[in-house]
Design an enzyme around this catalytic site. Sequence first.
Site, PDB file in Angstrom:
ATOM      1  NE  ARG A   1      60.712  74.294 -20.000  1.00 23.57           N
ATOM      2  CZ  ARG A   1      61.622  74.676 -19.581  1.00 23.57           C
ATOM      3  NH1 ARG A   1      62.531  75.844 -19.980  1.00 23.57           N
ATOM      4  NH2 ARG A   1      62.065  74.391 -18.324  1.00 23.57           N
TER       5      ARG A   1
ATOM      6  CE1 TYR B   1      58.944  67.185 -23.638  1.00 19.00           C
ATOM      7  CE2 TYR B   1      59.176  69.616 -23.712  1.00 19.00           C
ATOM      8  CZ  TYR B   1      59.234  68.707 -22.969  1.00 19.00           C
ATOM      9  OH  TYR B   1      59.012  68.801 -21.641  1.00 19.00           O
TER      10      TYR B   1
ATOM     11  CE  LYS C   1      56.379  75.072 -18.544  1.00 16.41           C
ATOM     12  NZ  LYS C   1      55.911  74.893 -17.063  1.00 16.41           N
TER      13      LYS C   1
ATOM     14  CG  HIS D   1      56.824  78.055 -13.639  1.00 13.10           C
ATOM     15  ND1 HIS D   1      58.135  77.710 -13.314  1.00 13.10           N
ATOM     16  CD2 HIS D   1      56.232  76.701 -14.049  1.00 13.10           C
ATOM     17  CE1 HIS D   1      58.348  76.402 -13.803  1.00 13.10           C
ATOM     18  NE2 HIS D   1      57.071  75.930 -14.345  1.00 13.10           N
TER      19      HIS D   1
ATOM     20  CB  SER E   1      60.886  72.613 -14.995  1.00 14.40           C
ATOM     21  OG  SER E   1      60.228  73.476 -15.574  1.00 14.40           O
TER      22      SER E   1
ATOM     23  CB  CYS F   1      62.562  72.235  -8.127  1.00 15.26           C
ATOM     24  SG  CYS F   1      64.052  72.386  -8.837  1.00 15.26           S
TER      25      CYS F   1
ATOM     26  CG  ASP G   1      53.571  73.828 -14.826  1.00 12.33           C
ATOM     27  OD1 ASP G   1      54.619  73.799 -14.323  1.00 12.33           O
ATOM     28  OD2 ASP G   1      53.596  74.008 -16.245  1.00 12.33           O
TER      29      ASP G   1
ATOM     30  NE  ARG H   1      58.056  66.851 -18.805  1.00 12.80           N
ATOM     31  CZ  ARG H   1      58.010  67.930 -18.156  1.00 12.80           C
ATOM     32  NH1 ARG H   1      56.946  68.563 -17.542  1.00 12.80           N
ATOM     33  NH2 ARG H   1      59.003  68.846 -18.085  1.00 12.80           N
TER      34      ARG H   1
END
Length: 578
Positions: free
Chosen positions: A62, A200, A209, A229, A251, A253, A276, A368
Amino acid sequence: MNYKQWIDEIAALCRPAQIHLCDGSDQEYKKIASEMVSKGTLVPIKRPNSFWCHSSPDDVARVEESTFICSKNKDDAGPTNNWKDPAEMHKHLQELFAGCMEGRTMYVVPYCMGPLGSKHSKIGIEITDSPYVVLNMKIMTRMGSSALKELKDTFVPGVHSVGVPLKAGEKDQPWPCNPQKRCIAHFPEERSIWSFGSGYGGNALLGKKCLALRIASVLGRDEGWLAEHMLILGITNPKGEKKYIAAAFPSACGKTNLAMLNPTLPGWKVECVGDDIAWMRFGDDGRLYAVNPEAGYFGVAPGTSMKTNPNAMRTISHDAIFTNVALTAEKEVWWEGMDGPAPKNLTSWYGTPYDPSSNKPAAHPNSRFTVSAKQNPIYDPEAENPEGVPISAIIFGGRRNSVVPLIYESFSWQHGTFLGASVSSETTAAAKGEVGKLRHDPFAMLPFCGYNMGDYFAHWLEMGKKSDKMPRVYYVNWFRKGADGKFLWPGFGENSRILKWIFERTSNEAPAEKTPIGNIPTTLDITNLTVDLKELLSIDKKAWQAEVEELTNYFKLFGDKMPKPLLQELSDLKDRLK
């Protein structure tokens, strides 16, 4: 807005070679994947129906510095968002997008965020010139004809281009992108999204998002619900009682690991609704009900292993796309933290032979996997329930080496909102920039809130006034370290011990002790586990007083928009620490 007329307008602006309306079928997916394989963009791997690809090194995460909220009033975007005047941004976008799809196919991707037919759900249409986006949207959303059938009066329009026209006779780049002109713009009042120059995931999969958080958070504010989130998991105790928990972490974590947890406690079971994003509305009974608007996982690969997340490893055993991981000579995927040593003769995420002596990772730290949620062996049977699942508890957390204890409970919904507003965490590779730096990330929503975060805090407080059946709120920190620099808590499956305490607290069955920061467990089930519970739950008053000073300065950022009840919570915390 008539969607056909809008498609014609975008086609006239972008001037593609051809237009393809996506139906979302498996045949369409296979055809597009096959075309990408023939161009060398996708590489088939050993896993059934799975592919490897790598991006441009300039297009791996991002890009918050190129992400904008284009509200009519600058104050509505707030101090934590980049703001641009909508008229100026539209002018800029018209210039950027003029002819940007020349030589390419323009894909029209209708998609539904949330279960089909649910009052929670929203319809979007993404126009894109990226076949990679089409394949990922097929996995990540309910995409194609089924979504188009749900379209009634309104939809969220999204336009995306990699930003590199393809002139006649030119050879295409393996991963076309235009980092110098990258721009991801959101128009909250128009409910629209424009993204240019990046391929991306978070910048290009506009349902994720962009719609599900930045636009949806504005819709939630206006319509009286929450777009968060957050993961959603179901947890069942040995007696067969089941509850649902939502949890917000920045993100990388551990959201996916917690959402797919294998409990180490005998007789306990966890099932995954989502890893998510959560959309939460009030049910007729006054409780908050949550749906996962996504249909798949766009998970961080490094660190994922049979030890850390066996359910994720089983989920990605087939029908998956791997981006920016390493590739073995046998056409298998590999990343740092996977089980076993690095194989020889790896191809790195750059697409070049990997040199172990380079001290660089073979897989990008933000590499990813994209995979359907239904492949998860612990996919919750209620995940597709159009009514959602009732939430009993909400957890906040982040990466903190010190100060924050393993677990504590808020005194009230208002105090819980304060806990959410006070989240700070060490940064990870999910966003471009320095890794390991402590930054404030309220509600783990800092990069994703589509309006002024001061107003967002106020919206949370208002939600609490609408019902006396709000979820209990908790704060966790799996990442606390001892004096030797080692983690004090083993994490992963052992986190089920914390979930057990939360589960029992929501039934008023587990004991707790009131402390200045919140309610701390007096006992935790640490059977067969050797940990220093006293240190894990300890509260250093001096360190917390420094935390209060830091928060005092941070909250000043929101000026008059900072809700007075949260400033009162901060003042009360300061008094309790004396």
